[in-house]
Design a protein around this motif. Sequence first.
Motif, mmCIF file in Angstrom:
data_model
loop_
_atom_site.group_PDB
_atom_site.id
_atom_site.type_symbol
_atom_site.label_atom_id
_atom_site.label_comp_id
_atom_site.label_asym_id
_atom_site.label_seq_id
_atom_site.Cartn_x
_atom_site.Cartn_y
_atom_site.Cartn_z
ATOM 1 N N CYS A 1 60.111 51.667 -12.666
ATOM 2 C CA CYS A 1 60.293 52.492 -11.466
ATOM 3 C C CYS A 1 59.045 53.214 -10.997
ATOM 4 O O CYS A 1 59.046 53.801 -9.912
ATOM 5 N N GLY A 2 57.991 53.198 -11.773
ATOM 6 C CA GLY A 2 56.814 53.985 -11.440
ATOM 7 C C GLY A 2 56.063 53.490 -10.218
ATOM 8 O O GLY A 2 55.680 52.323 -10.151
ATOM 9 N N PRO A 3 55.833 54.371 -9.263
ATOM 10 C CA PRO A 3 55.096 53.969 -8.059
ATOM 11 C C PRO A 3 53.624 53.696 -8.329
ATOM 12 O O PRO A 3 52.973 53.006 -7.544
ATOM 13 N N ASP A 4 53.093 54.203 -9.457
ATOM 14 C CA ASP A 4 51.673 54.014 -9.754
ATOM 15 C C ASP A 4 51.383 52.808 -10.635
ATOM 16 O O ASP A 4 50.223 52.520 -10.910
ATOM 17 N N HIS A 5 52.409 52.116 -11.094
ATOM 18 C CA HIS A 5 52.171 50.949 -11.946
ATOM 19 C C HIS A 5 51.816 49.769 -11.045
ATOM 20 O O HIS A 5 52.621 49.357 -10.201
ATOM 21 N N PRO A 6 50.623 49.192 -11.201
ATOM 22 C CA PRO A 6 50.183 48.143 -10.267
ATOM 23 C C PRO A 6 51.036 46.873 -10.287
ATOM 24 O O PRO A 6 51.164 46.201 -9.267
ATOM 25 N N ASP A 7 51.619 46.538 -11.433
ATOM 26 C CA ASP A 7 52.417 45.317 -11.541
ATOM 27 C C ASP A 7 53.897 45.607 -11.732
ATOM 28 O O ASP A 7 54.664 44.714 -12.070
ATOM 29 N N GLY A 8 54.300 46.850 -11.547
ATOM 30 C CA GLY A 8 55.671 47.264 -11.830
ATOM 31 C C GLY A 8 56.685 46.729 -10.837
ATOM 32 O O GLY A 8 56.351 46.145 -9.794
ATOM 33 N N LEU A 9 57.947 46.962 -11.163
ATOM 34 C CA LEU A 9 59.056 46.512 -10.311
ATOM 35 C C LEU A 9 59.277 47.431 -9.117
ATOM 36 O O LEU A 9 59.840 47.012 -8.124
ATOM 37 N N HIS A 10 58.886 48.698 -9.252
ATOM 38 C CA HIS A 10 59.078 49.702 -8.188
ATOM 39 C C HIS A 10 60.553 49.773 -7.797
ATOM 40 O O HIS A 10 60.898 49.821 -6.630
ATOM 41 N N CYS A 11 61.400 49.787 -8.791
ATOM 42 C CA CYS A 11 62.853 49.739 -8.605
ATOM 43 C C CYS A 11 63.454 51.127 -8.819
ATOM 44 O O CYS A 11 64.100 51.393 -9.816
ATOM 45 N N LEU A 12 63.216 52.032 -7.885
ATOM 46 C CA LEU A 12 63.714 53.389 -7.976
ATOM 47 C C LEU A 12 64.685 53.629 -6.828
ATOM 48 O O LEU A 12 64.304 53.600 -5.664
ATOM 49 N N PRO A 13 65.964 53.849 -7.143
ATOM 50 C CA PRO A 13 66.977 53.980 -6.091
ATOM 51 C C PRO A 13 66.965 55.343 -5.410
ATOM 52 O O PRO A 13 66.416 56.317 -5.923
ATOM 53 N N GLY A 14 67.603 55.386 -4.268
ATOM 54 C CA GLY A 14 67.835 56.627 -3.554
ATOM 55 C C GLY A 14 69.322 56.779 -3.308
ATOM 56 O O GLY A 14 70.094 55.818 -3.462
ATOM 57 N N GLU A 15 69.735 57.975 -2.930
ATOM 58 C CA GLU A 15 71.159 58.223 -2.683
ATOM 59 C C GLU A 15 71.647 57.365 -1.521
ATOM 60 O O GLU A 15 71.029 57.327 -0.468
ATOM 61 N N ALA A 16 72.760 56.684 -1.749
ATOM 62 C CA ALA A 16 73.356 55.833 -0.713
ATOM 63 C C ALA A 16 74.655 56.425 -0.185
ATOM 64 O O ALA A 16 75.223 55.915 0.767
ATOM 65 N N GLY A 17 75.140 57.495 -0.820
ATOM 66 C CA GLY A 17 76.378 58.138 -0.406
ATOM 67 C C GLY A 17 77.508 57.888 -1.382
ATOM 68 O O GLY A 17 77.537 56.870 -2.084
ATOM 69 N N GLY A 18 78.443 58.819 -1.434
ATOM 70 C CA GLY A 18 79.608 58.666 -2.296
ATOM 71 C C GLY A 18 79.294 58.617 -3.771
ATOM 72 O O GLY A 18 80.035 58.012 -4.550
ATOM 73 N N GLY A 19 78.171 59.213 -4.183
ATOM 74 C CA GLY A 19 77.800 59.205 -5.589
ATOM 75 C C GLY A 19 77.109 57.935 -6.042
ATOM 76 O O GLY A 19 76.791 57.778 -7.217
ATOM 77 N N VAL A 20 76.874 57.016 -5.135
ATOM 78 C CA VAL A 20 76.207 55.746 -5.459
ATOM 79 C C VAL A 20 74.744 55.837 -5.043
ATOM 80 O O VAL A 20 74.416 56.370 -3.991
ATOM 81 N N TRP A 21 73.887 55.303 -5.894
ATOM 82 C CA TRP A 21 72.464 55.196 -5.601
ATOM 83 C C TRP A 21 72.148 53.720 -5.465
ATOM 84 O O TRP A 21 72.777 52.879 -6.108
ATOM 85 N N ALA A 22 71.175 53.372 -4.635
ATOM 86 C CA ALA A 22 70.883 51.957 -4.412
ATOM 87 C C ALA A 22 69.419 51.741 -4.029
ATOM 88 O O ALA A 22 68.761 52.641 -3.504
ATOM 89 N N VAL A 23 68.952 50.535 -4.300
ATOM 90 C CA VAL A 23 67.617 50.119 -3.897
ATOM 91 C C VAL A 23 67.636 48.602 -3.686
ATOM 92 O O VAL A 23 68.256 47.861 -4.452
ATOM 93 N N ALA A 24 67.008 48.157 -2.614
ATOM 94 C CA ALA A 24 66.844 46.712 -2.384
ATOM 95 C C ALA A 24 65.769 46.222 -3.355
ATOM 96 O O ALA A 24 64.768 46.903 -3.595
ATOM 97 N N TRP A 25 65.986 45.042 -3.923
ATOM 98 C CA TRP A 25 65.053 44.528 -4.916
ATOM 99 C C TRP A 25 65.026 43.006 -4.855
ATOM 100 O O TRP A 25 66.074 42.352 -4.799
ATOM 101 N N THR A 26 63.829 42.464 -4.851
ATOM 102 C CA THR A 26 63.637 41.018 -4.931
ATOM 103 C C THR A 26 62.879 40.730 -6.210
ATOM 104 O O THR A 26 61.750 41.201 -6.387
ATOM 105 N N ALA A 27 63.505 40.013 -7.102
ATOM 106 C CA ALA A 27 62.913 39.727 -8.407
ATOM 107 C C ALA A 27 61.727 38.776 -8.260
ATOM 108 O O ALA A 27 61.781 37.822 -7.491
ATOM 109 N N ARG A 28 60.683 39.074 -9.041
ATOM 110 C CA ARG A 28 59.546 38.147 -9.126
ATOM 111 C C ARG A 28 59.737 37.207 -10.311
ATOM 112 O O ARG A 28 59.230 36.105 -10.317
ATOM 113 N N GLU A 29 60.441 37.683 -11.311
ATOM 114 C CA GLU A 29 60.677 36.931 -12.549
ATOM 115 C C GLU A 29 62.153 37.042 -12.896
ATOM 116 O O GLU A 29 62.821 37.982 -12.496
ATOM 117 N N THR A 30 62.646 36.085 -13.661
ATOM 118 C CA THR A 30 64.042 36.154 -14.094
ATOM 119 C C THR A 30 64.173 36.423 -15.582
ATOM 120 O O THR A 30 65.263 36.441 -16.110
#
Length: 119
Positions: free
Chosen positions: A7-36
């Motif tokens: 989730c770290g924004p400063d990691h150069p090769d990281g996933l950058h997978c940090l969600p934000g509030e989407a409502g109703g107690g759910v958090w979400a983030v769009a993500w496209t995997a580079r690796e499986t």
Amino acid sequence: FPGCFGCGPDHPDGLHCLPGEAGGGVWAVAWTARETDAPFVWSALDCSSCGPVVPARGGRPHVLGRIAAEVREEVRPAEPHVVVSWALGAEGRRKHSASAILGPRGDAVAVARATWFAL
């Protein structure tokens, strides 16, 4: 943790997978995997599960204590996914949450439960 691989924004090769509030107690983030590979999928489930239980600013730092996950289908690279998470409760310094990776058709391709500890 700005240098975190998941989730770290400063990691150069990281996933950058940090969600934000989407409502109703759910958090979400769009993500496209580079690796499986499993570590990439588990990292997306791990880091996204902190959002609903860890204060973003001014709170005590938390660390992951335990995570259990089930990968139900292959997470395909270059396809859009959504990682969602929600709180399950708390016991003192322990916070419990769940996360899921939703595939392009909206089905849960991976799910997890996590326990976070306030330092």
